[in-house]
Design a protein around this motif. Structure first.
Motif, short mmCIF file in Angstrom:
data_model
loop_
_atom_site.label_atom_id
_atom_site.label_comp_id
_atom_site.label_asym_id
_atom_site.label_seq_id
_atom_site.Cartn_x
_atom_site.Cartn_y
_atom_site.Cartn_z
N LEU A 214 -34.31 98.22 69.82
CA LEU A 214 -33.95 98.64 71.18
C LEU A 214 -33.96 97.48 72.16
O LEU A 214 -33.09 97.39 73.03
CB LEU A 214 -34.93 99.73 71.64
N ILE A 215 -34.93 96.59 72.04
CA ILE A 215 -35.03 95.50 73.03
C ILE A 215 -34.55 94.17 72.45
O ILE A 215 -34.59 93.15 73.13
CB ILE A 215 -36.48 95.36 73.58
N GLY A 216 -34.06 94.19 71.19
CA GLY A 216 -33.59 92.95 70.55
C GLY A 216 -32.22 92.53 71.04
O GLY A 216 -31.56 93.23 71.79
N LYS A 217 -31.79 91.36 70.57
CA LYS A 217 -30.50 90.81 71.00
C LYS A 217 -29.48 90.91 69.88
O LYS A 217 -29.83 90.82 68.70
CB LYS A 217 -30.67 89.33 71.38
N PRO A 218 -28.18 91.09 70.22
CA PRO A 218 -27.15 91.08 69.18
C PRO A 218 -27.02 89.71 68.54
O PRO A 218 -27.39 88.70 69.15
CB PRO A 218 -25.87 91.44 69.95
N GLU A 219 -26.51 89.68 67.30
CA GLU A 219 -26.36 88.39 66.60
C GLU A 219 -25.31 87.52 67.26
O GLU A 219 -25.41 86.31 67.27
CB GLU A 219 -26.01 88.64 65.13
N SER A 220 -24.26 88.15 67.80
CA SER A 220 -23.27 87.37 68.56
C SER A 220 -22.93 88.14 69.82
O SER A 220 -23.10 89.36 69.88
CB SER A 220 -22.01 87.14 67.72
N VAL B 85 -31.67 96.12 80.73
CA VAL B 85 -32.48 96.76 79.68
C VAL B 85 -33.87 96.14 79.67
O VAL B 85 -34.89 96.84 79.64
CB VAL B 85 -31.81 96.62 78.29
N LEU B 86 -33.92 94.81 79.72
CA LEU B 86 -35.22 94.12 79.72
C LEU B 86 -36.01 94.48 80.97
O LEU B 86 -37.22 94.76 80.91
CB LEU B 86 -35.03 92.60 79.63
N GLN B 87 -35.35 94.52 82.13
CA GLN B 87 -36.08 94.82 83.38
C GLN B 87 -36.60 96.25 83.38
O GLN B 87 -37.70 96.51 83.89
CB GLN B 87 -35.18 94.55 84.59
N GLN B 88 -35.86 97.17 82.77
CA GLN B 88 -36.37 98.54 82.67
C GLN B 88 -37.58 98.60 81.72
O GLN B 88 -38.53 99.34 81.97
CB GLN B 88 -35.27 99.50 82.19
#
Length: 312
Positions: A181-187, A232-235
């Protein structure tokens, strides 16, 4: 409903109309409304990093067909609502997650869930509605608990869906689910971002009920509508800087229904049970086989439970 607000046909739904609502606190929320405004209102509050389209059309239409006026909106920092630009120092999310799990205070987020609950209270005022029923999902359920405790005069009844009160020492989310949920896409091109969304849907969704074709269409629609990972991170930081809602739960006097999926691995069912136990007179319903999503299979059961709760 406030007749001064100009609603237009929504490009995302055949039976909803959309508008922008200026809250007067520097935030504008993007709002959709459907059904007869003379009917009792259900206000839908979505979860972490989730645009309002995560409230499926089928779910909204089911509630409208059962005699309700339904409103969904993008929370601040997501979708087509205002984005919050923050220039403060970088925060150590892992350290904050550890403190949060043990009930210790965190600080430094640009806003917290109390601010997001204030947004919803202002939205109810701006829409010109006296009282609403609320359904809050996940983080939206946390916001709903704050609303019901802090603004009881605006709330009729409360529905909570796969949420938590974040009291200390509850079983943590399974790491795979949380980090998806809080991770980053590969590209960071469209394909990479859509693939990442698909992975999230599969990991947190109801096992055996995620339709890959529908999930792909949804991921593309969400990406093209708005892509704002900073929000997303700020929430997430807002949740970590709000902490336990246990004391607030004790203040809630409104009839409350808590619904949770038996296969939810992002917020295991014990989180929903803790909320129901803390709110006086709350009812708890466990949906067998459901994860942390609202697939079509479960919508008749879900919408029926909430509609019945608000009518009774």
């Amino acid at each position: 409903m406030n007749s001064a607000l100009q609603f237009e046909a929504s490009p995302y739904s055949t039976f909803m109309q959309e508008t922008k609502v200026d809250l007067g606190n520097g935030i504008q929320l993007h709002v959709e409304s459907g059904g007869n405004p003379e009917h009792p209102t259900i206000l839908l509050i979505m979860g972490l990093g989730a645009q309002m389209l995560f409230w499926p059309d089928f779910f909204c239409k089911s509630l409208i067909d059962q005699g309700y006026h339904v409103i969904r909106f993008d929370n601040r920092d997501i979708g087509l609502s205002s984005k919050v630009r923050h220039k403060g120092p970088r925060l150590n999310t892992m350290k904050m997650m550890g403190r949060f799990a043990f009930g210790m205070q965190n600080q430094g987020a640009p806003y917290n869930l109390f601010d997001m609950a204030d947004d919803v209270a202002l939205l109810i005022d701006r829409l010109g509605i006296d009282k609403v029923n609320i359904i809050g999902a996940s983080m939206g359920g946390m916001i709903s608990q704050i609303l019901a405790a802090k603004y009881p005069e605006k709330i009729e009844k409360v529905g909570l869906l796969f949420t938590s009160n974040n009291q200390p020492l509850l079983p943590p989310p399974f790491p795979k689910q949380l980090f998806s949920l809080i991770g980053k896409p590969e590209s960071h091109d469209e394909a990479g971002i859509i693939n990442h969304s698909l992975k999230v849907f599969k990991i947190i969704g109801s096992p055996g009920y995620v339709n890959p074709m529908e999930a792909m269409q949804m991921a593309r629609k969400l990406y093209q509508r708005s892509y704002h990972p900073a929000g997303v991170l700020q929430q997430f930081l807002a949740i970590l800087c709000t902490g336990s809602l246990l004391k607030l739960d004790k203040q809630i006097q409104k009839p409350t229904l808590v619904v949770h999926g038996s296969r939810d691995r992002l917020l295991p069912p014990s989180h929903g049970k803790a909320v129901a136990k803390a709110i006086q007179g709350a009812k708890f319903e466990l949906i067998q086989g459901m994860g942390h999503d609202i697939p079509p299979h479960f919508i008749p059961q879900l919408s029926g439970l909430f509609a019945h709760h608000f009518k009774s």
